[in-house]
Design an enzyme around this catalytic site. Structure first.
Site, PDB file in Angstrom:
ATOM      1  N   HIS A  89       0.810  -1.197   0.161  1.00  0.00           N
ATOM      2  CA  HIS A  89      -0.008  -0.226   0.159  1.00  0.00           C
ATOM      3  C   HIS A  89       1.047   1.001  -0.720  1.00  0.00           C
ATOM      4  CE1 HIS A  89      -3.168   2.584   1.102  1.00  0.00           C
ATOM      5  NE2 HIS A  89      -4.019   2.003   0.980  1.00  0.00           N
TER       6      HIS A  89
ATOM      7  N   ASP B  62      -8.276  -4.671   0.329  1.00  0.00           N
ATOM      8  CA  ASP B  62      -8.652  -6.128  -1.490  1.00  0.00           C
ATOM      9  C   ASP B  62      -7.915  -7.283  -1.294  1.00  0.00           C
ATOM     10  OD1 ASP B  62      -8.332  -3.042  -3.017  1.00  0.00           O
ATOM     11  OD2 ASP B  62      -9.559  -3.996  -2.285  1.00  0.00           O
TER      12      ASP B  62
HETATM   13  C1  SDX Z   1      -6.480   0.268  -2.982  1.00  0.00           C
HETATM   14  O1  SDX Z   1      -4.414   4.580  -2.321  1.00  0.00           O
HETATM   15  C2  SDX Z   1      -5.429   3.961  -1.248  1.00  0.00           C
HETATM   16  O2  SDX Z   1      -5.705   4.382  -0.405  1.00  0.00           O
HETATM   17  C3  SDX Z   1      -6.092   3.125  -2.226  1.00  0.00           C
HETATM   18  C4  SDX Z   1      -7.263   1.974  -1.279  1.00  0.00           C
HETATM   19  C5  SDX Z   1      -7.908   2.534  -1.344  1.00  0.00           C
HETATM   20  O3  SDX Z   1      -9.147   2.022   0.358  1.00  0.00           O
HETATM   21  O4  SDX Z   1      -8.419   3.843  -1.619  1.00  0.00           O
HETATM   22  O5  SDX Z   1      -5.912   1.495  -0.387  1.00  0.00           O
HETATM   23  C6  SDX Z   1      -7.751   0.819  -2.328  1.00  0.00           C
HETATM   24  O6  SDX Z   1      -6.032   0.155  -3.996  1.00  0.00           O
HETATM   25  C7  SDX Z   1      -5.135  -0.943  -2.466  1.00  0.00           C
HETATM   26  C8  SDX Z   1      -4.316  -1.675  -2.645  1.00  0.00           C
HETATM   27  C9  SDX Z   1      -4.429  -2.399  -3.788  1.00  0.00           C
HETATM   28  N1  SDX Z   1      -3.775  -2.292  -4.962  1.00  0.00           N
HETATM   29  C10 SDX Z   1      -2.982  -3.904  -4.703  1.00  0.00           C
HETATM   30  O7  SDX Z   1      -3.118  -4.653  -3.840  1.00  0.00           O
HETATM   31  C11 SDX Z   1      -2.062  -3.929  -5.797  1.00  0.00           C
HETATM   32  C12 SDX Z   1      -0.475  -4.987  -5.505  1.00  0.00           C
HETATM   33  N2  SDX Z   1       0.155  -3.872  -4.997  1.00  0.00           N
HETATM   34  C13 SDX Z   1       1.290  -2.820  -5.498  1.00  0.00           C
HETATM   35  O8  SDX Z   1       0.482  -2.676  -6.389  1.00  0.00           O
HETATM   36  C14 SDX Z   1       1.257  -1.958  -4.841  1.00  0.00           C
HETATM   37  O9  SDX Z   1       1.783  -2.083  -3.632  1.00  0.00           O
HETATM   38  C15 SDX Z   1       0.801  -0.669  -4.126  1.00  0.00           C
HETATM   39  C16 SDX Z   1       0.076  -0.404  -5.794  1.00  0.00           C
HETATM   40  C17 SDX Z   1      -0.253  -0.525  -3.781  1.00  0.00           C
HETATM   41  C18 SDX Z   1       1.469   0.908  -3.879  1.00  0.00           C
HETATM   42  O10 SDX Z   1       2.128   0.848  -4.678  1.00  0.00           O
HETATM   43  P1  SDX Z   1       3.446   2.061  -3.905  1.00  0.00           P
HETATM   44  O11 SDX Z   1       3.594   2.548  -3.272  1.00  0.00           O
HETATM   45  O12 SDX Z   1       3.352   2.611  -5.215  1.00  0.00           O
HETATM   46  O13 SDX Z   1       5.236   1.210  -3.995  1.00  0.00           O
HETATM   47  P2  SDX Z   1       5.736   0.848  -4.911  1.00  0.00           P
HETATM   48  O14 SDX Z   1       5.282   0.262  -6.294  1.00  0.00           O
HETATM   49  O15 SDX Z   1       6.642   1.629  -5.043  1.00  0.00           O
HETATM   50  O16 SDX Z   1       6.596  -0.749  -4.236  1.00  0.00           O
HETATM   51  C19 SDX Z   1       7.398  -0.133  -3.040  1.00  0.00           C
HETATM   52  C20 SDX Z   1       8.478  -1.172  -3.718  1.00  0.00           C
HETATM   53  C21 SDX Z   1       9.076  -1.880  -4.981  1.00  0.00           C
HETATM   54  O17 SDX Z   1      10.074  -2.347  -5.155  1.00  0.00           O
HETATM   55  P3  SDX Z   1      11.363  -1.626  -5.828  1.00  0.00           P
HETATM   56  O18 SDX Z   1      11.112  -1.157  -6.564  1.00  0.00           O
HETATM   57  O19 SDX Z   1      11.784  -0.586  -4.405  1.00  0.00           O
HETATM   58  O20 SDX Z   1      12.630  -2.601  -5.559  1.00  0.00           O
HETATM   59  O21 SDX Z   1       7.778  -3.039  -3.228  1.00  0.00           O
HETATM   60  C22 SDX Z   1       7.140  -3.582  -3.999  1.00  0.00           C
HETATM   61  C23 SDX Z   1       7.721  -2.971  -5.592  1.00  0.00           C
HETATM   62  O22 SDX Z   1       8.053  -3.424  -6.579  1.00  0.00           O
HETATM   63  N3  SDX Z   1       6.217  -4.119  -3.950  1.00  0.00           N
HETATM   64  C24 SDX Z   1       5.609  -5.204  -4.249  1.00  0.00           C
HETATM   65  C25 SDX Z   1       3.914  -5.017  -3.747  1.00  0.00           C
HETATM   66  N4  SDX Z   1       3.423  -4.118  -3.822  1.00  0.00           N
HETATM   67  C26 SDX Z   1       4.989  -3.031  -3.778  1.00  0.00           C
HETATM   68  N5  SDX Z   1       6.424  -6.826  -3.815  1.00  0.00           N
HETATM   69  C27 SDX Z   1       5.843  -7.713  -4.642  1.00  0.00           C
HETATM   70  N6  SDX Z   1       3.945  -7.518  -4.708  1.00  0.00           N
HETATM   71  C28 SDX Z   1       3.272  -6.346  -3.885  1.00  0.00           C
HETATM   72  N7  SDX Z   1       1.608  -6.669  -4.152  1.00  0.00           N
END
Ligand code: SDX
Length: 430
Positions: free
Chosen positions: A306, A364
């Protein structure tokens, strides 16, 4: 609320920038005059360190896993209240008295029908259209039917539009579901509460009486509370930006629905369930954990991570409890998807990669298991998220419209394209 200032040195020039303090949470540096004073912009793609507005609706402490709606902890609202009470709280800022709640319930109930022409509008969609595609279209189409509540400068019209959106989303969502399975639309009933009405519109058929299961209705009502608002997430920011141009509320909410659909946002509940189904058994979890950690593999654990929560999403904890309640009520023992989800969570939370990146289950991760057990197809999961989030979008939209300092949102950029160059006639090009 404002207080001290801070000094920024740009090209050896000192710039004083005001600091604004919130009630709780991080203070902000007001950079609205930065360009005028320095000729420079700030740069923050994804807005990881940028507050786009002042708001008094929802507060999140991502490090502590805290979520407050108008100051009230989500755990207490989910435990003691119902979804329409949360709607009232988000819209008006206070918990309703018994009389205010009864009046609010009455007003919402009597806006649940949609214009009869909407049923013909639906006939234009393919039966196999994704329900979210139908929702984007039908919610936007509301502005074609309710012209008498599109003048955003009129507080009465703003409130009427807000009530219509909250009341009609379940009806449109149920219609999208019925249309996709070729069953007739079921009209809302004024003798049912909000969530029971929605369940009946989804699962009843004209041929027989439908009895709402009160345990499932309560569980879904709680799920709606958990999804109602969440500060300046991507879809809420979309609604605010659309609203800042003066677009009508129905068009703004349609923009929010479109943004929510993405798998990185509200579409994650559908993606998370598909991921659990693909993993299939606990034995296959390690290979998916490895994929999630592999920089060269775009795969992510859906339902994990998140932007704000760097601790356990408080909503996920309640969602997990609700999943158990629903599965028990339905007599579903040893649900394989729940077994995979629980084991996946345990493994991930012990894995160095997830610990270091502070990746926890989010709202989720467990919602799909519950919604599938209730009988909803995976394609309806994000639609349910949109039904619940409509009140948050509307509350944030109203707050923005009623903010005297609001202006059209218009971010700038750092330009990295070609500098000025002269046009070349086509017969001169290499
Ligand atoms: C919702 O914003 C909100 O409040 C949203 C929400 C709401 O109520 O409105 O809470 C609802 O959208 C919840 C999130 C649902 N999405 C997912 O579950 C999809 C999987 N999650 C990821 O795509 C990610 O965690 C996000 C999009 C949710 C957050 O992404 P960020 O904050 O931009 O973080 P990032 O992509 O920069 O990740 C940081 C690191 C990265 O690694 P590095 O580049 O630093 O090496 O963490 C890794 C990412 O690769 N990472 C994951 C991961 N999520 C982040 N690695 C593996 N699996 C994951 N799920």
């Amino acid at each position: 609320m404002s207080g001290a200032s801070t000094t920024l040195v740009v090209d050896n020039k000192q710039v004083e920038l005001p600091v604004k303090h919130g009630t709780i949470g991080p203070s902000v540096i007001d950079i609205s005059k930065l360009y005028a004073q320095t000729g420079m912009f700030t740069y923050d793609p994804g807005f990881t360190s940028t507050a786009a507005c002042e708001s008094g609706i929802t507060y999140i402490d991502g490090d502590k896993g805290i979520l407050l709606y108008r100051g009230y902890p989500i755990e207490q609202l989910a435990e003691h209240g119902d979804f329409l009470e949360t709607c009232y709280l988000l819209l008006y800022g206070e918990l309703p008295t018994a009389a205010q709640k009864a009046d609010f319930d009455y007003r919402v109930t009597r806006h649940t029908m949609v214009h009869e022409q909407m049923t013909r509008f639906f006939q234009g969609f393919r039966r196999d259209a994704h329900p979210m595609a139908v929702m984007v279209g039908s919610v936007g189409a509301l502005s074609a039917f309710y012209h008498d509540s599109t003048d955003i400068s009129d507080p009465t019209q703003r409130m009427v539009a807000s009530m219509r959106m909250i009341a009609k989303m379940p009806t449109l969502a149920a219609m999208a579901y019925k249309y996709s399975i070729g069953q007739p639309f079921m009209y809302p009933r004024n003798d049912l509460d909000y969530t029971s009405n929605f369940l009946r519109m989804c699962f009843a058929v004209p041929c027989e009486e439908y009895k709402v299961n009160p345990v499932l209705a309560r569980a879904l009502d709680r799920i709606f509370i958990l999804h109602a608002d969440h500060e300046q997430n991507a879809s809420t920011s979309t609604v605010r930006l659309a609203g800042s141009s003066g677009a009508n509320p129905f068009a703004c909410i349609a923009a929010g629905v479109a943004c929510l659909w993405g798998p990185a946002h509200g579409g994650a509940n559908e993606a998370a369930l598909k991921m659990l189904e693909e993993i299939g058994t606990p034995e296959r979890i390690p290979q998916y954990i490895a994929k999630a950690k592999d920089k060269n593999d775009p795969f992510r654990l859906m339902g994990f991570g998140h932007r704000v929560y760097k601790n356990y999403d408080p909503r996920a904890r309640i969602m997990q409890k609700t999943a158990h309640e629903v599965l028990n009520e339905l007599g579903i023992k040893d649900d394989p998807l729940l077994e995979v989800a629980l084991e996946l969570e345990q493994i991930a939370l012990r894995d160095e990669y997830f610990i270091e990146k502070k990746l926890y289950p989010n709202i989720d991760f467990y919602s799909g298991i519950t919604l599938k057990a209730m009988g909803f197809p995976t394609s309806m999961f994000t639609v349910l998220f949109a039904v619940a989030r409509t009140v948050g979008w509307i509350a944030q939209w109203k707050e923005m419209i009623e903010d005297p300092s609001q202006k059209i949102g218009r971010p700038r950029q750092v330009y990295t394209g070609a500098p000025r160059r002269e046009y070349v006639a086509i017969n001169q090009r290499g």
